[in-house]
Write an enzyme that holds these catalytic residues in place. Structure first.
Site, PDB file in Angstrom:
ATOM      1  CB  THR A 173      -0.696  -0.087   1.219  1.00  0.00           C
ATOM      2  OG1 THR A 173      -1.644  -1.126   1.191  1.00  0.00           O
ATOM      3  CG2 THR A 173      -1.737   1.104   1.625  1.00  0.00           C
ATOM      4  CG  ASP A 204      -5.425  -1.928   6.493  1.00  0.00           C
ATOM      5  OD1 ASP A 204      -5.353  -2.428   5.667  1.00  0.00           O
ATOM      6  OD2 ASP A 204      -4.580  -0.701   6.703  1.00  0.00           O
TER       7      ASP A 204
HETATM    8  N1  ASP Z   1      -3.183  -2.991   4.136  1.00  0.00           N
HETATM    9  C1  ASP Z   1      -3.262  -3.216   2.801  1.00  0.00           C
HETATM   10  C2  ASP Z   1      -4.479  -4.354   2.597  1.00  0.00           C
HETATM   11  O1  ASP Z   1      -4.486  -5.212   3.554  1.00  0.00           O
HETATM   12  C3  ASP Z   1      -2.178  -3.991   2.094  1.00  0.00           C
HETATM   13  C4  ASP Z   1      -0.851  -3.486   2.240  1.00  0.00           C
HETATM   14  O2  ASP Z   1      -0.563  -2.512   3.108  1.00  0.00           O
HETATM   15  O3  ASP Z   1       0.069  -4.242   1.714  1.00  0.00           O
HETATM   16  O4  ASP Z   1      -5.039  -4.410   1.851  1.00  0.00           O
END
Ligand code: ASP
Length: 321
Positions: A173, A204
């Site tokens: 992300t 999240d």
């Molecule tokens: N937090 C993100 C999700 O779970 C993925 C990530 O940060 O790698 O969609």
């Protein structure tokens, strides 16, 4: 000069230096430097924290090195699906999207929702129709799906078929937090989710208080890592709560949120936060978090590994490109 600052992340994940090739490392550093500059330029011209976090995130959404927009990781179906959220710490307005497919800049759609929609969170085709109605650019799969992510997806299918573990693919992300010259804080987060996630899975990122949160009086927060762990712990809101109600400093609150319920929730976690004075804190349990910070009248820095000092300056050559 009035205080302003921006801090960004391009994801946290468990990876060792030997697992990251040099070209990729360079692409991350360059991408972070570019995104920082986009956000800083907005703030320097007197622009709002909201516009600055959008600009920084847009830059990483355009950049296939990051797991947001173009180059995002693929679902089990081999498709990209995006989540994004933006929050204005001044008004507490939010805009968020879940499981959108064809929107070039999910964070810009989230911002239009914040500005124009009576709801906070739109998902799927409803969100895409709202993007269309507001003239936001749409793109087809050929724009979003890169060869690298297609290969990572194919590896996963082989892993499933052969039931053997493949090395994890580099995904993560992106997010930004900023303080503008008027003392307003904002937070933005945008993601392609987890590699091989189920169709329709939402992480999240668009859960307010889970992966994204901002209030002017205390802090702005953007999370990365395993969404299921982060949303169950409401970690972005925990940083706020630990500062507001328990009197923790920004760094202490961020570090405590990384540890919170770790025995029950587990998973990779990374948290970027900024307080009302424009100080930034980065917390992560992964050893690796793509990150950067630039405050008015200071040197910008980017860093990847835990051992790198926060004040590492970005080479001039990189910033000029
Ligand atoms: N937090 C993100 C999700 O779970 C993925 C990530 O940060 O790698 O969609």
């Amino acid at each position: 000069m009035k205080k302003f600052a921006i801090a960004i992340h391009g994801g946290a994940e468990t990876v060792k230096p030997s697992e990251l090739d040099k070209k990729k490392e360079e692409a991350y550093r360059q991408g972070l430097a570019d995104a920082l500059k986009e956000g800083y330029d907005v703030l320097e011209k007197g622009g709002s924290a909201l516009d600055a976090v959008e600009a920084a995130v847009n830059s990483m959404e355009r950049n296939p090195a990051f797991n947001a927009g173009r180059g995002a990781s693929l679902t089990q179906r081999g498709e990209t699906e995006f989540d994004a959220a933006i929050m204005d710490g001044n008004t507490l307005r939010v805009g968020a999207v879940g499981s959108v497919r064809y929107v070039q800049h999910p964070i810009s759609l989230a911002k239009v929702i914040l500005q124009k929609c009576k709801h906070c969170l739109l998902v799927g085709t409803g969100a895409e129709e709202f993007a269309l109605a507001n003239n936001l650019p749409l793109k087809g799969p050929e724009y979003f799906v890169t060869t690298e992510k297609k290969e990572a997806w194919l590896d996963k299918q082989l892993e499933r078929a052969e039931k053997k573990r493949m090395p994890g693919s580099m995904t993560d992300t992106v997010g930004a937090v900023a303080l503008d010259i008027n003392g307003n804080l904002a937070a933005a987060t945008s993601t392609g989710g987890l590699t091989d996630q189920m169709k329709g899975r939402v992480g999240d990122t668009p859960i307010i208080g889970g992966g994204t949160f901002a209030t002017n009086e205390v802090c702005a927060v953007s999370c990365t890592g395993e969404g299921e762990s982060i949303m169950r712990g409401a970690l972005a809101h925990e940083v706020y709560a630990m500062m507001k109600y328990a009197g923790n400093s920004l760094q202490a609150a961020t570090d405590k949120a990384i540890e919170l319920h770790a025995d029950k929730l587990q998973g990779d976690r990374g948290i970027l936060s900024m307080d009302a004075a424009g100080r930034a804190a980065f917390g992560f349990n992964t050893g690796f978090m793509k990150r950067g910070y630039w405050a008015a009248d200071e040197e910008p820095f980017v860093a990847l590994w835990e051992s790198e000092k926060l004040k590492k300056p970005v080479k001039q050559k990189e910033m000029e490109k």
